[in-house]
Design a protein around this motif. Structure first.
Motif, PDB file in Angstrom:
ATOM      1  N   ARG A 291      -4.894   3.183  -5.189  1.00 35.67           N
ATOM      2  CA  ARG A 291      -5.837   2.190  -5.213  1.00 35.67           C
ATOM      3  C   ARG A 291      -5.466   0.926  -6.096  1.00 35.67           C
ATOM      4  O   ARG A 291      -5.071   1.420  -7.258  1.00 35.67           O
ATOM      5  CB  ARG A 291      -7.318   2.463  -5.654  1.00 35.67           C
ATOM      6  CG  ARG A 291      -7.924   3.508  -4.469  1.00 35.67           C
ATOM      7  CD  ARG A 291      -9.425   3.362  -4.703  1.00 35.67           C
ATOM      8  NE  ARG A 291     -10.134   4.053  -3.263  1.00 35.67           N
ATOM      9  CZ  ARG A 291     -10.509   3.387  -2.410  1.00 35.67           C
ATOM     10  NH1 ARG A 291     -10.440   2.016  -2.475  1.00 35.67           N
ATOM     11  NH2 ARG A 291     -11.060   4.075  -1.523  1.00 35.67           N
ATOM     12  N   ASP A 292      -5.088  -0.171  -5.668  1.00 34.79           N
ATOM     13  CA  ASP A 292      -4.915  -1.305  -6.570  1.00 34.79           C
ATOM     14  C   ASP A 292      -5.802  -1.678  -7.632  1.00 34.79           C
ATOM     15  O   ASP A 292      -7.075  -1.894  -7.378  1.00 34.79           O
ATOM     16  CB  ASP A 292      -4.925  -2.467  -5.693  1.00 34.79           C
ATOM     17  CG  ASP A 292      -3.797  -3.730  -6.366  1.00 34.79           C
ATOM     18  OD1 ASP A 292      -4.092  -3.771  -7.352  1.00 34.79           O
ATOM     19  OD2 ASP A 292      -3.424  -4.348  -5.787  1.00 34.79           O
TER      20      ASP A 292
ATOM     21  N   ARG B 188      -6.391  -4.166  -9.331  1.00 29.74           N
ATOM     22  CA  ARG B 188      -6.685  -5.310  -9.574  1.00 29.74           C
ATOM     23  C   ARG B 188      -7.878  -5.690  -8.597  1.00 29.74           C
ATOM     24  O   ARG B 188      -8.601  -6.397  -8.815  1.00 29.74           O
ATOM     25  CB  ARG B 188      -5.603  -6.372  -9.095  1.00 29.74           C
ATOM     26  CG  ARG B 188      -4.466  -6.101 -10.033  1.00 29.74           C
ATOM     27  CD  ARG B 188      -3.000  -6.951  -9.395  1.00 29.74           C
ATOM     28  NE  ARG B 188      -2.678  -6.255  -8.229  1.00 29.74           N
ATOM     29  CZ  ARG B 188      -1.478  -6.686  -7.681  1.00 29.74           C
ATOM     30  NH1 ARG B 188      -0.765  -7.543  -8.189  1.00 29.74           N
ATOM     31  NH2 ARG B 188      -1.164  -5.972  -6.468  1.00 29.74           N
TER      32      ARG B 188
ATOM     33  N   PHE C 145      -4.239   0.924  -0.946  1.00 23.31           N
ATOM     34  CA  PHE C 145      -2.743   0.225  -0.828  1.00 23.31           C
ATOM     35  C   PHE C 145      -1.923   1.343  -0.152  1.00 23.31           C
ATOM     36  O   PHE C 145      -2.031   2.400  -0.552  1.00 23.31           O
ATOM     37  CB  PHE C 145      -2.340  -0.577  -1.746  1.00 23.31           C
ATOM     38  CG  PHE C 145      -1.531   0.291  -2.798  1.00 23.31           C
ATOM     39  CD1 PHE C 145      -0.101   0.480  -2.717  1.00 23.31           C
ATOM     40  CD2 PHE C 145      -2.392   0.772  -3.915  1.00 23.31           C
ATOM     41  CE1 PHE C 145       0.371   1.346  -3.835  1.00 23.31           C
ATOM     42  CE2 PHE C 145      -1.711   1.302  -4.848  1.00 23.31           C
ATOM     43  CZ  PHE C 145      -0.422   1.881  -4.663  1.00 23.31           C
TER      44      PHE C 145
ATOM     45  N   TYR D  31       2.076   1.408   0.507  1.00 20.55           N
ATOM     46  CA  TYR D  31       3.764   0.839   0.555  1.00 20.55           C
ATOM     47  C   TYR D  31       4.611   1.552   1.042  1.00 20.55           C
ATOM     48  O   TYR D  31       4.917   2.656   0.195  1.00 20.55           O
ATOM     49  CB  TYR D  31       3.860   0.152  -0.781  1.00 20.55           C
ATOM     50  CG  TYR D  31       5.181   0.102  -1.341  1.00 20.55           C
ATOM     51  CD1 TYR D  31       6.249  -0.539  -0.349  1.00 20.55           C
ATOM     52  CD2 TYR D  31       5.459   0.438  -2.678  1.00 20.55           C
ATOM     53  CE1 TYR D  31       7.460  -0.804  -1.192  1.00 20.55           C
ATOM     54  CE2 TYR D  31       6.752   0.182  -3.241  1.00 20.55           C
ATOM     55  CZ  TYR D  31       7.723  -0.331  -2.442  1.00 20.55           C
ATOM     56  OH  TYR D  31       9.005  -0.325  -3.004  1.00 20.55           O
TER      57      TYR D  31
ATOM     58  N   PHE E 293       1.581  -5.387  -4.003  1.00 18.72           N
ATOM     59  CA  PHE E 293       1.284  -4.008  -4.375  1.00 18.72           C
ATOM     60  C   PHE E 293       1.383  -3.889  -5.831  1.00 18.72           C
ATOM     61  O   PHE E 293       2.026  -4.629  -6.635  1.00 18.72           O
ATOM     62  CB  PHE E 293       2.156  -3.048  -3.903  1.00 18.72           C
ATOM     63  CG  PHE E 293       2.526  -3.224  -2.151  1.00 18.72           C
ATOM     64  CD1 PHE E 293       1.521  -2.768  -1.402  1.00 18.72           C
ATOM     65  CD2 PHE E 293       3.478  -3.678  -1.771  1.00 18.72           C
ATOM     66  CE1 PHE E 293       1.280  -2.794  -0.042  1.00 18.72           C
ATOM     67  CE2 PHE E 293       3.681  -3.595  -0.235  1.00 18.72           C
ATOM     68  CZ  PHE E 293       2.706  -3.339   0.359  1.00 18.72           C
ATOM     69  N   PRO E 294       0.758  -3.112  -6.265  1.00 17.30           N
ATOM     70  CA  PRO E 294       0.705  -2.821  -8.049  1.00 17.30           C
ATOM     71  C   PRO E 294       1.997  -2.091  -8.631  1.00 17.30           C
ATOM     72  O   PRO E 294       1.795  -0.723  -8.864  1.00 17.30           O
ATOM     73  CB  PRO E 294      -0.577  -1.822  -8.087  1.00 17.30           C
ATOM     74  CG  PRO E 294      -0.703  -1.049  -7.003  1.00 17.30           C
ATOM     75  CD  PRO E 294      -0.313  -1.964  -5.839  1.00 17.30           C
TER      76      PRO E 294
ATOM     77  N   ALA F 290      -0.681   1.766 -11.182  1.00 17.73           N
ATOM     78  CA  ALA F 290      -1.730   2.251 -11.003  1.00 17.73           C
ATOM     79  C   ALA F 290      -1.803   3.597 -11.297  1.00 17.73           C
ATOM     80  O   ALA F 290      -0.666   4.285 -11.321  1.00 17.73           O
ATOM     81  CB  ALA F 290      -2.270   1.935  -9.474  1.00 17.73           C
TER      82      ALA F 290
END
Length: 558
Positions: free
Chosen positions: A372-373, A375, A380, A382, A421-422, A454
């Motif tokens: 989970r991002d 922000r 997410f 990736y 993405f984080p 994250a």
């Protein structure tokens, strides 16, 4: 029979249809694995399901159409199909590759008659499974790898089936992105059917049908002619997968290649039994590897279609690493297919030393990060695919930091990853001395260091060549092995398995270090100017130049 000029004009027109479908898919896709890496391909077939044209994207994905289309044509007779229908499937045991690769196929009509099919196959960032991205190594059963779809009509006469969409959405982590990618596949198909109908209107149905048949025969003739130019005989070689992600046991890929009378038999029956982990190669994937090598070595200019496959017979043993039985897992199948390619090239080096390369990185390092991002709080996924070194060639060095054999994947720019993405990419560079020394040097591999921003981020991956190095050819030295290193240079530094699933926390850094490639020919025959240039560019250290090439620096420059 159409004249040769008309046939070739239609050939390139059909290839343009496939390429335009691919361009549409890339422009309208949502995930970076489509928009940046371009892990896709597109195809045009005749009404019998025979491939007549392929896009210039990922050839490893297309051989499955040979198997899938046979089943589709049998399951869906012409009277059951309508304009606007779209059939999807990703079943690895019915011509598929692995769960993350989804086929979408649409019938093409002209004046109300079925004249062919257009199809695409796309790697999705998520289709469920035990790990985000569906790329965790070491999984034992296909049921854990994601949502396995049989052949089913997602669109019926142009209308999306909401119930099927609901089933898919219920099984995946970021449904809006995956469903957006599937709809991009559908948009690609609609472009393909319209363009194909346009060609039929321009040239006429009789001419188009005949030209397609002639094109298949033309490719068959060229393949037989090329095979006839190779000394008849049996050529053998082997390669090894490091492990299957469950046990440490190496897995043998053995090829016996029999050539004669304008035919080739690729016998893989001597390969090891299927693995407990998911390094098994689906039948479509195995055939793709064999076809790729034969086209590349025999005649790279052959139109790649069903015709050029006719003189090639691929023999496998059910229940083996190259032809697994359900419920064997297959997500990391490219660890096997790349070894088929490497073994076939090594076998053919005896007969055609001027047409093969030394050993390449020989795997497709696929990594999936999910969480989970912080922000936004949104989930997410990736997925990234990295290239290593390409094998040195008979007349020049291998390509540095590029994918090799089958996929043709592209680089994902750092800026795109950090924006979406984080993660933060802290290093992205060539690895010095990773290319094996030779008269022609093996290609350098890549290093990408990914810091996650994250907590509780899953890190799934499958790679290889961490144990068995890429081999040199004709005296060339091996390339460097790969590695995944967690938090390098810190007290918590840890070497990770090449295939697996781990959980990372904010601040953790994963260093993805790809295998290099083997050199071609005796290193002592390398031109001193080429050695000096590599040292100056930082590709080869002075220590390696002295050890491997006998190069002393300034004295030789004089």
């Amino acid at each position: 029979m159409t004249d040769l000029v008309t046939m070739q004009v239609i050939r390139y027109g059909l290839e343009q249809v496939a390429d335009e479908m691919g361009n549409t898919l890339v422009r309208t896709g949502r995930s970076t694995i489509i928009t940046e890496i371009k892990d896709i391909s597109c195809v045009v077939t005749d009404a019998a399901g025979q491939t007549v044209a392929q896009a210039h994207h990922n050839p490893s994905l297309l051989a499955g159409f040979e198997i899938t289309m046979k089943e589709l044509v049998a399951a869906y007779p012409p009277e059951s199909l309508s304009p606007g229908d779209v059939i999807i499937t990703n079943d690895p045991y019915r011509g598929g590759q692995h769960i993350m690769d989804l086929y979408a196929i649409a019938p093409a009509f002209h004046d109300g008659r079925l004249v062919g099919f257009v199809g695409n196959i796309t790697h999705h960032s998520d289709l469920g499974g035990v790990a985000a991205g569906g790329v965790a190594g070491g999984i034992r059963e296909i049921y854990l790898e994601g949502l396995r779809l049989p052949m089913v009509k997602l669109y019926k006469a142009g209308r999306e089936d909401a119930e099927i969409v609901g089933i898919i959405a219920n099984q995946i982590r970021v449904p809006e992105k995956t469903l957006g990618d599937i709809r991009a596949q559908v948009a690609s198909l609609m472009v393909g059917t319209e363009r194909l109908d346009r060609m039929f209107r321009r040239y006429g149905e009789a001419t188009m049908r005949q030209a397609c048949a002639d094109l298949l025969d033309y490719s068959e003739r060229r393949m037989r002619l090329g095979l006839a130019g190779i000394a008849a005989g049996t050529y053998e070689a082997e390669d090894w997968i490091d492990d299957d992600g469950v046990t440490d046991r190496p897995i043998r890929i053995h090829v016996k290649l029999r050539i004669g009378d304008g035919k080739a038999v690729v016998d893989l029956t001597g390969s090891d039994p299927q693995a407990e982990g998911n390094t098994n190669s689906t039948l479509a994937n195995t055939h793709a590897a064999a076809y790729y090598v034969m086209i590349a070595v025999v005649d790279p200019g052959i139109p790649p279609n069903s015709g050029c496959y006719r003189p090639i017979e691929v023999l496998t043993r059910p229940g083996s690493i190259v032809n697994p039985l359900p419920p064997g897992a297959v997500a990391a199948r490219t660890n096997a297919s790349q070894k088929i390619v490497e073994a076939m090239l090594r076998a053919l080096s005896v007969a055609l030393p001027e047409r093969v390369t030394a050993g390449s990185h020989g795997q497709i390092a696929t990594c999936g990060f999910g969480g989970r991002d912080p922000r936004t709080g949104a989930p997410f996924v990736y997925t990234d695919i990295q290239g290593g070194g390409s094998g040195a060639r008979p007349f020049r060095d291998g390509r540095d930091g590029q994918d090799s054999h089958l996929p043709r994947f592209m680089n994902t720019p750092v800026e795109v990853l950090e924006r979406q993405f984080p993660v933060r990419i802290e290093r992205y560079e060539f690895i010095p001395d990773s290319g094996g020394a030779g008269r022609y040097r093996g290609g350098l591999s890549l290093r990408r260091d990914v810091r996650v921003l994250a907590d509780r981020v899953s890190f799934a991956r499958y790679g290889d060549r961490h144990t068995f190095a890429p081999q040199g050819l004709f005296g060339g030295l091996p390339g460097a092995r790969g590695a995944y290193v967690l938090n390098p240079g810190t007290p918590g530094e840890k070497r990770l398995a090449s295939k697996g699933l781990d959980t990372l926390n904010a601040g953790d850094l994963v260093s993805i270090r790809l295998p290099g490639a083997g050199g071609y020919g005796d290193p002592r025959q390398r031109e001193p100017a080429a050695i000096a240039a590599d040292v100056l560019d930082g590709k080869v250290s002075r220590e390696s130049a002295l050890r491997d090439y006998g190069w002393h620096g300034e004295e030789d420059d004089a």
